[in-house]
Design an enzyme around this catalytic site. Structure first.
Site, PDB file in Angstrom:
ATOM      1  N   CYS A  99     -50.843  43.016  64.546  1.00  0.00           N
ATOM      2  CA  CYS A  99     -50.278  42.685  64.877  1.00  0.00           C
ATOM      3  C   CYS A  99     -50.539  41.020  66.733  1.00  0.00           C
ATOM      4  O   CYS A  99     -51.123  40.136  66.590  1.00  0.00           O
ATOM      5  CB  CYS A  99     -49.434  42.740  66.517  1.00  0.00           C
ATOM      6  SG  CYS A  99     -48.367  42.516  67.214  1.00  0.00           S
ATOM      7  N   CYS A 196     -42.519  48.676  67.199  1.00  0.00           N
ATOM      8  CA  CYS A 196     -41.241  47.998  67.723  1.00  0.00           C
ATOM      9  C   CYS A 196     -40.760  47.270  66.628  1.00  0.00           C
ATOM     10  O   CYS A 196     -39.306  47.055  66.929  1.00  0.00           O
ATOM     11  CB  CYS A 196     -42.039  46.588  68.321  1.00  0.00           C
ATOM     12  SG  CYS A 196     -43.118  45.465  67.277  1.00  0.00           S
TER      13      CYS A 196
END
Length: 361
Positions: A99, A196
């Site tokens: 990410c 997440c």
């Protein structure tokens, strides 16, 4: 300076934006929308739904512009799909690294340059130190919040442009106190946690949905192939796991540990934990996708290496090879997990790192 602040909607990046604004910088806030709003109600998530609104509220209160970038497609391709592929190969991935190096430190950094910003700041807990040969990455003052292991893939060019204002703060309580002092309503907001983009909290369900070919029950066997029990899916196990192995019957009463995952045959291979650790211990580890934050030393570098996010440093010599590969020669044997990161340190300084490859001695 004109500075773009990557805002997740949490207290850390909000405090960074507020501090830089108070210091007189021209602040521009930007938040990536990484997944569907409907999946973002889980406490501890980030970069969607409520978090985007929280980031915008901070920008409105402090009087600087705020942009939301739709990065769902890029995030799915570069992070979520890669995450599922790793588990389908029997690896243990680190999605936070993908990410940071995908949508965050590539897309957002490009946007910052396009907007004429002189730097981009984030709420990560690392220190950027100006060295004789350019910017260096170091562990933060608050060792409990250290995120340097997750940022090893940051390139030298990116590091020159990035800023990490929270690297010198003493602890998270200090950051929350700053948020209250600055009048930010998110001062008590919980930290993001877990993975997440997994709204249910079960990464195995997500992997099985994306890679249905690995879904389904299978056998738990010992190294000789004797069936000890059944499992509900290979995505629910990782190498080195010794808990939640279910009702397996070894006949010896010793605690078992996952030593290998045979994805094509949907088999989990286990062995007595003490023996497995000894058998799986390795002094030589190979790394792929090696990123150096120093000039790669042709003869190698003697340093400390960290092979898991919260493990101690291990003494090693790391030698670069061709093709973005490196070989780690450990002073003492260890049990590294394929797919995890191995990060190199000289004291507090990050020298680089790579991803652990399976099958080396």
């Amino acid at each position: 300076m004109r500075i773009l602040v990557a805002m997740s909607g949490g207290v850390d990046s909000s405090v960074v934006a507020a501090l830089l604004k108070r210091q007189g910088h021209e602040v521009i806030g930007a938040t990536l929308q990484l997944y569907d709003h409907g999946q973002a109600s889980k406490p501890g998530a980030c970069c969607a739904g409520r978090d985007i609104m929280d980031a915008r509220a901070v920008a409105d209160k402090l009087g600087f512009p705020h942009y939301v970038i739709d990065a769902e497609s890029r995030f799915r391709d570069s992070v979520i799909e890669s995450f599922a592929d790793s588990y389908a190969r029997g690896e243990t991935p680190v999605p936070c690294v993908a990410c940071n190096q995908g949508v965050k430190f590539t897309d957002l950094l490009g946007m910052a340059r396009d907007l004429g910003c002189e730097a981009m700041a984030t709420g990560h807990y690392v220190r950027r130190v100006e060295g004789d040969d350019g910017a260096e990455m170091h562990r933060p003052v608050d060792a409990d919040r250290d995120q340097s292991w997750f940022l090893f893939a940051t390139t030298r060019d990116q590091l020159e442009y990035l800023r990490f204002p929270l690297g010198d703060v003493p602890d998270k309580a200090h950051v929350r106190a700053l948020a209250e002092e600055l009048g930010l309503e998110i001062a008590a907001k919980p930290d993001s946690q877990d993975i997440c983009f997994v709204p249910t909290g079960s990464y195995a369900e997500l992997v099985e949905k994306l890679r249905p070919e690995i879904q389904g029950e299978g056998e738990i066997v010992d190294e000789e192939g004797r069936v000890l029990g059944r499992h509900e899916g290979v995505a629910r196990y990782t190498v080195g796991q010794s808990k939640r192995l279910g009702d397996i019957h070894t006949g010896v009463g010793e605690r078992q540990m996952v030593t290998r995952i045979d994805v094509p045959r949907r088999r989990i291979i286990v062995g007595p934990r003490a023996q497995a650790i000894e058998a799986e211990n390795r002094r030589t580890v190979h790394l792929r996708n090696m990123n150096w934050l120093i000039d790669a030393p042709p003869e190698g570098v003697h340093c400390g290496v960290q092979i898991r996010a919260r493990e101690k440093l291990r003494d090693a010599v790391v030698r670069p090879l061709e093709g973005g590969v490196a070989v780690v020669e450990l002073t003492e044997p260890a049990t590294p997990a394929p797919g995890q990161a191995c990060v190199l340190y000289d004291g507090s300084r990050v020298l680089g790192g790579g991803f652990i490859v399976a099958g080396e001695s």
